[in-house]
Enzyme design. Structure first.
Site, PDB file in Angstrom:
ATOM      1  CG  ASN A  42      37.098  45.336  36.192  1.00 59.04           C
ATOM      2  OD1 ASN A  42      35.894  45.175  36.352  1.00 59.04           O
ATOM      3  ND2 ASN A  42      37.660  45.341  35.001  1.00 59.04           N
ATOM      4  CB  ILE A  43      38.034  50.708  39.758  1.00 60.29           C
ATOM      5  CG1 ILE A  43      36.850  50.171  40.584  1.00 60.29           C
ATOM      6  CG2 ILE A  43      37.918  52.227  39.583  1.00 60.29           C
ATOM      7  CD1 ILE A  43      36.824  50.654  42.027  1.00 60.29           C
ATOM      8  CD  GLU A  44      39.587  48.744  32.636  1.00 59.18           C
ATOM      9  OE1 GLU A  44      39.282  49.502  31.688  1.00 59.18           O
ATOM     10  OE2 GLU A  44      39.745  47.513  32.504  1.00 59.18           O
ATOM     11  CB  CYS A  53      41.972  43.027  40.016  1.00 56.83           C
ATOM     12  SG  CYS A  53      43.196  42.821  38.724  1.00 56.83           S
ATOM     13  CD  GLU A  55      40.242  39.055  40.987  1.00 56.51           C
ATOM     14  OE1 GLU A  55      39.975  40.202  40.558  1.00 56.51           O
ATOM     15  OE2 GLU A  55      40.802  38.185  40.302  1.00 56.51           O
ATOM     16  CB  CYS A  86      45.661  38.941  37.542  1.00 57.81           C
ATOM     17  SG  CYS A  86      45.863  40.088  38.911  1.00 57.81           S
ATOM     18  CB  CYS A  89      44.199  39.123  42.364  1.00 58.12           C
ATOM     19  SG  CYS A  89      43.625  40.761  41.824  1.00 58.12           S
TER      20      CYS A  89
HETATM   21  N1  THU Z   1      40.896  42.053  36.044  1.00 55.85           N
HETATM   22  C1  THU Z   1      40.299  41.791  37.241  1.00 55.85           C
HETATM   23  O1  THU Z   1      39.490  42.577  37.752  1.00 55.85           O
HETATM   24  N2  THU Z   1      40.623  40.628  37.861  1.00 55.85           N
HETATM   25  C2  THU Z   1      41.489  39.691  37.357  1.00 55.85           C
HETATM   26  O2  THU Z   1      41.809  38.714  38.032  1.00 55.85           O
HETATM   27  C3  THU Z   1      42.001  39.853  36.000  1.00 55.85           C
HETATM   28  C4  THU Z   1      41.869  41.197  35.420  1.00 55.85           C
HETATM   29  C5  THU Z   1      40.562  43.316  35.375  1.00 55.85           C
HETATM   30  C6  THU Z   1      41.681  44.323  35.339  1.00 55.85           C
HETATM   31  C7  THU Z   1      41.312  45.152  34.124  1.00 55.85           C
HETATM   32  O3  THU Z   1      40.412  46.174  34.523  1.00 55.85           O
HETATM   33  C8  THU Z   1      40.570  44.188  33.223  1.00 55.85           C
HETATM   34  O4  THU Z   1      40.229  43.074  34.033  1.00 55.85           O
HETATM   35  C9  THU Z   1      41.372  43.702  32.026  1.00 55.85           C
HETATM   36  O5  THU Z   1      42.603  43.213  32.416  1.00 55.85           O
END
Ligand code: THU
Length: 129
Positions: A42-44, A53, A55, A86, A89
């Site tokens: 994941n990259i915020e 996300c 995935e 999520c 995804c």
């Molecule tokens: N996140 C994912 O990478 N995959 C998921 O299926 C659920 C959420 C990440 C997004 C965000 O960076 C962090 O988790 C918290 O929601």
């Protein structure tokens, strides 16, 4: 490729997560039918809603290189029970791999394997357009 090996690839990818805002690191490893693996984390962003996300990072890396034919995806996070992908995804994975198997894991070694079809029982897809 065993699920344990695929999960290990996701664990390695998770170490690269950029998640300073949620502090919730996720790793993904997408297995292609021919054995290749595409990983993602994941990259915020400071603009929170732009987070991506793990995935989708893995899927987009593969699709952008002309790859299709995905069979399994492993997901790993430090959760109480194996992480649930999520909704966004699930929908994006459905577009390219409705027969995908989703291998969810946590750092305690718990694993759950579910068909994407079960995780997204009433998908929206191109047949509705
Ligand atoms: N996140 C994912 O990478 N995959 C998921 O299926 C659920 C959420 C990440 C997004 C965000 O960076 C962090 O988790 C918290 O929601």
């Amino acid at each position: 490729m065993t699920d344990a090996e695929l999960i290990e690839h996701a664990v390695t990818a998770r170490a690269l997560a950029y998640a300073p805002y949620s502090d919730f690191a996720v790793g993904a490893a997408l297995l292609v039918a021919d054995g290749r693996i595409f990983t993602g984390c994941n990259i915020e962003n400071a603009s929170y809603g732009l987070a991506m996300c793990a995935e989708r990072v893995a899927l987009f890396k593969a699709v952008s290189e002309g790859i299709r034919g995905f069979s399994r995806i492993a997901l790993v996070a430090d959760t109480e029970s194996p992480i649930s992908p999520c909704g966004a995804c699930r929908q994006v994975l459905w577009e390219f791999a409705p027969d995908l198997m989703v291998v969810s894991a946590n750092l305690k070694g718990q694993v759950r394997v579910q068909p994407l079809r079960e995780l997204l029982p009433e998908p929206f897809d191109g047949r509705m357009l």
